[in-house]
Motif scaffolding. Structure first.
Motif, PDB file in Angstrom:
ATOM      1  N   THR A 213     -31.218  45.090-112.900  1.00  0.00           N
ATOM      2  CA  THR A 213     -31.900  44.515-111.750  1.00  0.00           C
ATOM      3  C   THR A 213     -31.038  43.384-111.228  1.00  0.00           C
ATOM      4  OG1 THR A 213     -34.139  45.081-112.459  1.00  0.00           O
ATOM      5  CG2 THR A 213     -33.914  43.235-110.941  1.00  0.00           C
ATOM      6  N   LEU A 214     -30.666  43.468-109.963  1.00  0.00           N
ATOM      7  CA  LEU A 214     -29.832  42.447-109.325  1.00  0.00           C
ATOM      8  C   LEU A 214     -30.683  41.742-108.275  1.00  0.00           C
ATOM      9  CD1 LEU A 214     -26.599  44.602-108.949  1.00  0.00           C
ATOM     10  CD2 LEU A 214     -27.046  42.854-110.664  1.00  0.00           C
ATOM     11  N   GLU A 215     -31.116  40.535-108.621  1.00  0.00           N
ATOM     12  CA  GLU A 215     -31.942  39.761-107.698  1.00  0.00           C
ATOM     13  C   GLU A 215     -31.031  39.004-106.741  1.00  0.00           C
ATOM     14  OE1 GLU A 215     -35.166  36.157-107.979  1.00  0.00           O
ATOM     15  OE2 GLU A 215     -35.406  37.888-109.328  1.00  0.00           O
ATOM     16  N   SER A 216     -31.245  39.206-105.451  1.00  0.00           N
ATOM     17  CA  SER A 216     -30.344  38.684-104.432  1.00  0.00           C
ATOM     18  C   SER A 216     -30.071  37.195-104.632  1.00  0.00           C
ATOM     19  CB  SER A 216     -30.942  38.893-103.041  1.00  0.00           C
ATOM     20  OG  SER A 216     -31.152  40.257-102.791  1.00  0.00           O
ATOM     21  N   PRO A 217     -28.807  36.810-104.662  1.00  0.00           N
ATOM     22  CA  PRO A 217     -28.495  35.385-104.783  1.00  0.00           C
ATOM     23  C   PRO A 217     -29.098  34.601-103.626  1.00  0.00           C
ATOM     24  CG  PRO A 217     -26.533  36.717-105.083  1.00  0.00           C
ATOM     25  CD  PRO A 217     -27.596  37.636-104.584  1.00  0.00           C
ATOM     26  N   LEU A 218     -29.569  33.427-103.928  1.00  0.00           N
ATOM     27  CA  LEU A 218     -30.141  32.543-102.922  1.00  0.00           C
ATOM     28  C   LEU A 218     -29.097  31.503-102.562  1.00  0.00           C
ATOM     29  CD1 LEU A 218     -33.051  32.581-101.758  1.00  0.00           C
ATOM     30  CD2 LEU A 218     -33.560  30.665-103.255  1.00  0.00           C
ATOM     31  N   ASP A 219     -28.607  31.545-101.326  1.00  0.00           N
ATOM     32  CA  ASP A 219     -27.618  30.568-100.884  1.00  0.00           C
ATOM     33  C   ASP A 219     -28.280  29.196-100.830  1.00  0.00           C
ATOM     34  OD1 ASP A 219     -25.691  29.032 -99.592  1.00  0.00           O
ATOM     35  OD2 ASP A 219     -25.170  30.592 -98.152  1.00  0.00           O
ATOM     36  N   CYS A 220     -27.747  28.265-101.610  1.00  0.00           N
ATOM     37  CA  CYS A 220     -28.320  26.913-101.651  1.00  0.00           C
ATOM     38  C   CYS A 220     -27.984  26.091-100.414  1.00  0.00           C
ATOM     39  CB  CYS A 220     -27.793  26.176-102.886  1.00  0.00           C
ATOM     40  SG  CYS A 220     -28.336  26.864-104.459  1.00  0.00           S
ATOM     41  N   PHE A 221     -26.921  26.487 -99.701  1.00  0.00           N
ATOM     42  CA  PHE A 221     -26.416  25.623 -98.628  1.00  0.00           C
ATOM     43  C   PHE A 221     -26.047  26.447 -97.384  1.00  0.00           C
ATOM     44  CE2 PHE A 221     -25.215  24.041-102.833  1.00  0.00           C
ATOM     45  CZ  PHE A 221     -25.920  22.838-102.870  1.00  0.00           C
ATOM     46  N   PRO A 222     -27.016  27.125 -96.769  1.00  0.00           N
ATOM     47  CA  PRO A 222     -26.702  27.868 -95.548  1.00  0.00           C
ATOM     48  C   PRO A 222     -26.162  26.936 -94.460  1.00  0.00           C
ATOM     49  CG  PRO A 222     -28.880  28.447 -96.384  1.00  0.00           C
ATOM     50  CD  PRO A 222     -28.427  27.241 -97.145  1.00  0.00           C
ATOM     51  N   GLN A 223     -25.340  27.500 -93.601  1.00  0.00           N
ATOM     52  CA  GLN A 223     -24.770  26.715 -92.504  1.00  0.00           C
ATOM     53  C   GLN A 223     -25.544  26.972 -91.216  1.00  0.00           C
ATOM     54  OE1 GLN A 223     -20.994  27.939 -90.768  1.00  0.00           O
ATOM     55  NE2 GLN A 223     -20.312  25.812 -90.708  1.00  0.00           N
ATOM     56  N   TRP A 224     -25.827  25.916 -90.513  1.00  0.00           N
ATOM     57  CA  TRP A 224     -26.440  26.047 -89.187  1.00  0.00           C
ATOM     58  C   TRP A 224     -25.337  26.275 -88.156  1.00  0.00           C
ATOM     59  CZ3 TRP A 224     -30.265  27.407 -86.406  1.00  0.00           C
ATOM     60  CH2 TRP A 224     -30.372  27.017 -85.064  1.00  0.00           C
ATOM     61  N   ASP A 225     -25.504  27.355 -87.369  1.00  0.00           N
ATOM     62  CA  ASP A 225     -24.559  27.651 -86.291  1.00  0.00           C
ATOM     63  C   ASP A 225     -25.316  27.658 -84.976  1.00  0.00           C
ATOM     64  OD1 ASP A 225     -22.694  28.525 -84.496  1.00  0.00           O
ATOM     65  OD2 ASP A 225     -22.158  30.351 -85.576  1.00  0.00           O
ATOM     66  N   PRO A 226     -25.236  26.581 -84.213  1.00  0.00           N
ATOM     67  CA  PRO A 226     -25.991  26.509 -82.958  1.00  0.00           C
ATOM     68  C   PRO A 226     -25.487  27.490 -81.914  1.00  0.00           C
ATOM     69  CG  PRO A 226     -24.569  24.596 -83.184  1.00  0.00           C
ATOM     70  CD  PRO A 226     -24.478  25.340 -84.475  1.00  0.00           C
ATOM     71  N   THR A 227     -24.294  28.059 -82.096  1.00  0.00           N
ATOM     72  CA  THR A 227     -23.717  28.971 -81.102  1.00  0.00           C
ATOM     73  C   THR A 227     -24.001  30.442 -81.414  1.00  0.00           C
ATOM     74  OG1 THR A 227     -21.581  29.235 -82.236  1.00  0.00           O
ATOM     75  CG2 THR A 227     -21.848  27.316 -80.796  1.00  0.00           C
ATOM     76  N   ASP A 228     -24.709  30.716 -82.494  1.00  0.00           N
ATOM     77  CA  ASP A 228     -25.011  32.088 -82.903  1.00  0.00           C
ATOM     78  C   ASP A 228     -26.255  32.568 -82.155  1.00  0.00           C
ATOM     79  OD1 ASP A 228     -25.567  34.494 -84.124  1.00  0.00           O
ATOM     80  OD2 ASP A 228     -25.227  33.765 -86.151  1.00  0.00           O
ATOM     81  N   GLY A 229     -26.037  33.361 -81.103  1.00  0.00           N
ATOM     82  CA  GLY A 229     -27.152  33.823 -80.289  1.00  0.00           C
ATOM     83  C   GLY A 229     -27.657  32.740 -79.364  1.00  0.00           C
ATOM     84  N   GLU A 230     -28.750  33.042 -78.700  1.00  0.00           N
ATOM     85  CA  GLU A 230     -29.296  32.104 -77.719  1.00  0.00           C
ATOM     86  C   GLU A 230     -29.926  30.878 -78.355  1.00  0.00           C
ATOM     87  OE1 GLU A 230     -32.005  34.120 -75.187  1.00  0.00           O
ATOM     88  OE2 GLU A 230     -30.494  35.449 -74.307  1.00  0.00           O
ATOM     89  N   ARG A 231     -30.450  31.049 -79.560  1.00  0.00           N
ATOM     90  CA  ARG A 231     -31.198  29.957 -80.187  1.00  0.00           C
ATOM     91  C   ARG A 231     -30.519  29.399 -81.423  1.00  0.00           C
ATOM     92  NH1 ARG A 231     -34.412  27.491 -77.201  1.00  0.00           N
ATOM     93  NH2 ARG A 231     -35.618  26.850 -79.024  1.00  0.00           N
ATOM     94  N   GLY A 232     -29.321  29.911 -81.776  1.00  0.00           N
ATOM     95  CA  GLY A 232     -28.681  29.491 -83.006  1.00  0.00           C
ATOM     96  C   GLY A 232     -29.238  30.236 -84.207  1.00  0.00           C
ATOM     97  N   ALA A 233     -28.586  30.106 -85.362  1.00  0.00           N
ATOM     98  CA  ALA A 233     -29.039  30.811 -86.569  1.00  0.00           C
ATOM     99  C   ALA A 233     -28.487  30.140 -87.807  1.00  0.00           C
ATOM    100  CB  ALA A 233     -28.586  32.273 -86.525  1.00  0.00           C
ATOM    101  N   TRP A 234     -29.221  30.309 -88.912  1.00  0.00           N
ATOM    102  CA  TRP A 234     -28.748  29.898 -90.235  1.00  0.00           C
ATOM    103  C   TRP A 234     -27.998  31.069 -90.849  1.00  0.00           C
ATOM    104  CZ3 TRP A 234     -29.167  24.953 -91.795  1.00  0.00           C
ATOM    105  CH2 TRP A 234     -30.119  24.148 -91.162  1.00  0.00           C
ATOM    106  N   ASN A 235     -26.778  30.831 -91.311  1.00  0.00           N
ATOM    107  CA  ASN A 235     -25.948  31.886 -91.891  1.00  0.00           C
ATOM    108  C   ASN A 235     -25.713  31.618 -93.369  1.00  0.00           C
ATOM    109  OD1 ASN A 235     -25.551  33.382 -89.464  1.00  0.00           O
ATOM    110  ND2 ASN A 235     -24.114  31.814 -88.780  1.00  0.00           N
ATOM    111  N   SER A 236     -25.859  32.671 -94.171  1.00  0.00           N
ATOM    112  CA  SER A 236     -25.777  32.510 -95.620  1.00  0.00           C
ATOM    113  C   SER A 236     -24.687  33.395 -96.200  1.00  0.00           C
ATOM    114  CB  SER A 236     -27.132  32.856 -96.259  1.00  0.00           C
ATOM    115  OG  SER A 236     -27.480  34.187 -95.944  1.00  0.00           O
ATOM    116  N   GLU A 237     -24.373  33.139 -97.464  1.00  0.00           N
ATOM    117  CA  GLU A 237     -23.351  33.870 -98.205  1.00  0.00           C
ATOM    118  C   GLU A 237     -23.987  34.592 -99.394  1.00  0.00           C
ATOM    119  OE1 GLU A 237     -20.230  34.128 -97.361  1.00  0.00           O
ATOM    120  OE2 GLU A 237     -20.206  32.677 -95.727  1.00  0.00           O
TER     121      GLU A 237
END
Length: 458
Positions: A213-237
């Motif tokens: 069972t591989l439980e999806s890693p939880l990114d502790c430090f997502p990056q905020w990208d205000p230029t991702d789409g019209e409203r911005g987005a949080w991007n994770s690894e």
């Protein structure tokens, strides 16, 4: 291990497996048995091989060009049983190059335990807090890059973003485990689990991962990208598993899940979901000859990507040959899979589509050559069969003998009728030949439901 030795092991083990008697579908499940039409074989009684056996001959792309044996022949001295993440990562390099078997027992936690608050915000005394760089403060990060203050027309920069990046680098070093060539990673019993870890099968050859069972890693430090789409987005690894530039990889009888932290449990900031997950499985950057069989992919958004860039043709063209068979995709929003460049064979999988939020299952991307046959789809009311396919780029595909809610359905015709402005062309231009058997799609929900995922090895 040489290719000749590997082929000899493959031939001897596969011969034993293929000698097993067959069973009829009616005997296996008399209450719901359906006739198996001519040309469709039934499952051998011992299709799921004993734990240390190798990928059978003709079982998908990973069986080509010498086959996939993993750590077969490792011997007792190079067989490790591990119960902690630290033991696991140490076993990956113990003794230097050569065949190895790593038996995972119980739960391996790559990030340590932490409170729900620590996991959600990167604060507290456990979990994510252990990776935070001195001076990083999530509340200050939110205040600094609030769109009302920062705007939405430039990437974030400055002290808190630098500290976030430094914190992310610490987490990456701790949670990524690099699987070397000629390795089998095997779950012991039905309860072997990795939490928070990312299996990196990078620049390796001949790797087997089964029974975890591989439980999806939880990114502790997502990056905020205000230029991702019209409203911005949080991007994770961090994907649960990545096949990067590797060949001869077999992923079998695993369960991929978001576990205790589904997207529905995550907060929103700046009006956008604070996304903590990336994919469950990626096959990218020149990876080739991969078989993904009898796994469960559950409760996830962007699930399985084959080829991660339209601009990667120089490394991916002629590679990314992947087989997906007898997998369960349950409540998956999209990418099951999304394909670029590769000759990808998708057959005998069961797709149980979520009632809310569903986007698509098969993503048709740049120069992809997808063959999707004999799959079963369970769609809720209000979701048309045309939604199964999504056209990202102009590329032909083969999609026939698929069943939707028990009825044979032409997925391409359904898509083109529902989305005439995004019409797809039929005919991928190649015919899969590495299939041990193909089950009737009406039998697939039962077979996959009872035999896919962790704890089903026998």
């Amino acid at each position: 291990m040489t290719r000749r030795v590997r082929a000899t092991l493959l031939t001897s083990c596969a011969a034993l497996a293929l000698a097993a008697p067959t069973v009829s579908m009616a005997a296996a499940h008399p209450a719901s048995a359906r006739p198996v039409p001519a040309g469709h074989d039934v499952l051998p009684a011992h299709d799921v091989l004993p734990a240390h056996d190798v990928l059978p001959a003709r079982d998908g792309w990973a069986s080509a060009d010498g086959g996939t044996t993993g750590g077969a022949g490792a011997g007792a001295a190079r067989t490790h049983t591990v119960t902690t993440w630290q033991q696991f990562t140490a076993a990956l390099t113990a003794g230097g190059p050569g065949p190895r078997v790593i038996r995972v027992k119980g739960t391996l936690d790559a990030t340590g335990t932490g409170t729900a608050t620590a996991i959600a915000t990167g604060t507290g005394t456990g979990g994510c807090a252990a990776f935070a760089a001195e001076g990083y403060d999530f509340a200050r990060y939110l205040a600094a890059y609030d769109p009302a203050v920062w705007g939405r027309d430039r990437p974030v920069s400055g002290e808190q973003e630098e500290l976030r990046a430094a914190s992310a680098a610490r987490q990456a070093a701790a949670v990524k485990a690099y699987i070397p060539s000629d390795t089998t990673v095997l779950g012991v019993g039905g309860h072997a689990r990795i939490i928070g870890g990312s299996l990196q099968i990078k620049d390796a050859d001949n790797v087997v991962v089964r029974g975890l069972t591989l439980e999806s890693p939880l990114d502790c430090f997502p990056q905020w990208d205000p230029t991702d789409g019209e409203r911005g987005a949080w991007n994770s690894e961090y994907d649960s598993a990545v096949v990067h530039g590797s060949t001869h990889v077999w992923l079998d009888h695993n369960t991929f899940t978001d576990g205790a932290h589904p997207d529905s449990s995550l907060p929103s900031y700046y009006g956008q979901l604070y996304q903590r997950h990336d994919g469950e499985l990626d096959v990218v950057r020149g990876a080739d000859l991969v078989t993904v069989s009898w796994n469960v992919f559950a409760d996830h958004d962007k699930t399985l990507m084959i080829g991660n860039s339209d601009g990667a043709g120089g490394t991916d063209r002629g590679k990314l040959r992947v087989t997906l068979h007898h997998n369960l995709f349950r409540d998956i929003v999209e990418r099951a899979p999304r394909v670029r460049f590769g000759k990808v064979d998708v057959y005998n999988n069961h797709y149980v589509v979520p009632r809310d939020g569903y986007q698509y299952s098969f993503g048709i991307g740049a120069e992809s050559q997808l063959v999707a046959q004999a799959n079963a789809f369970t769609l809720p009311a209000g979701v048309g069969a045309g939604r199964v396919l999504k056209k990202w780029k102009e590329a032909p595909l083969t999609a026939d003998h698929n069943y939707v809610n028990g009825e044979r359905t032409d997925l391409i015709a359904a898509h083109n009728a529902q989305f005439p402005d995004e019409a797809l062309r039929s005919g991928a231009g190649w015919t899969p030949h590495l299939r041990r058997h193909v089950d009737h799609p009406r039998a697939v929900p039962y077979l996959v439901g009872h035999r896919a995922g962790v704890g089903r090895l026998r």
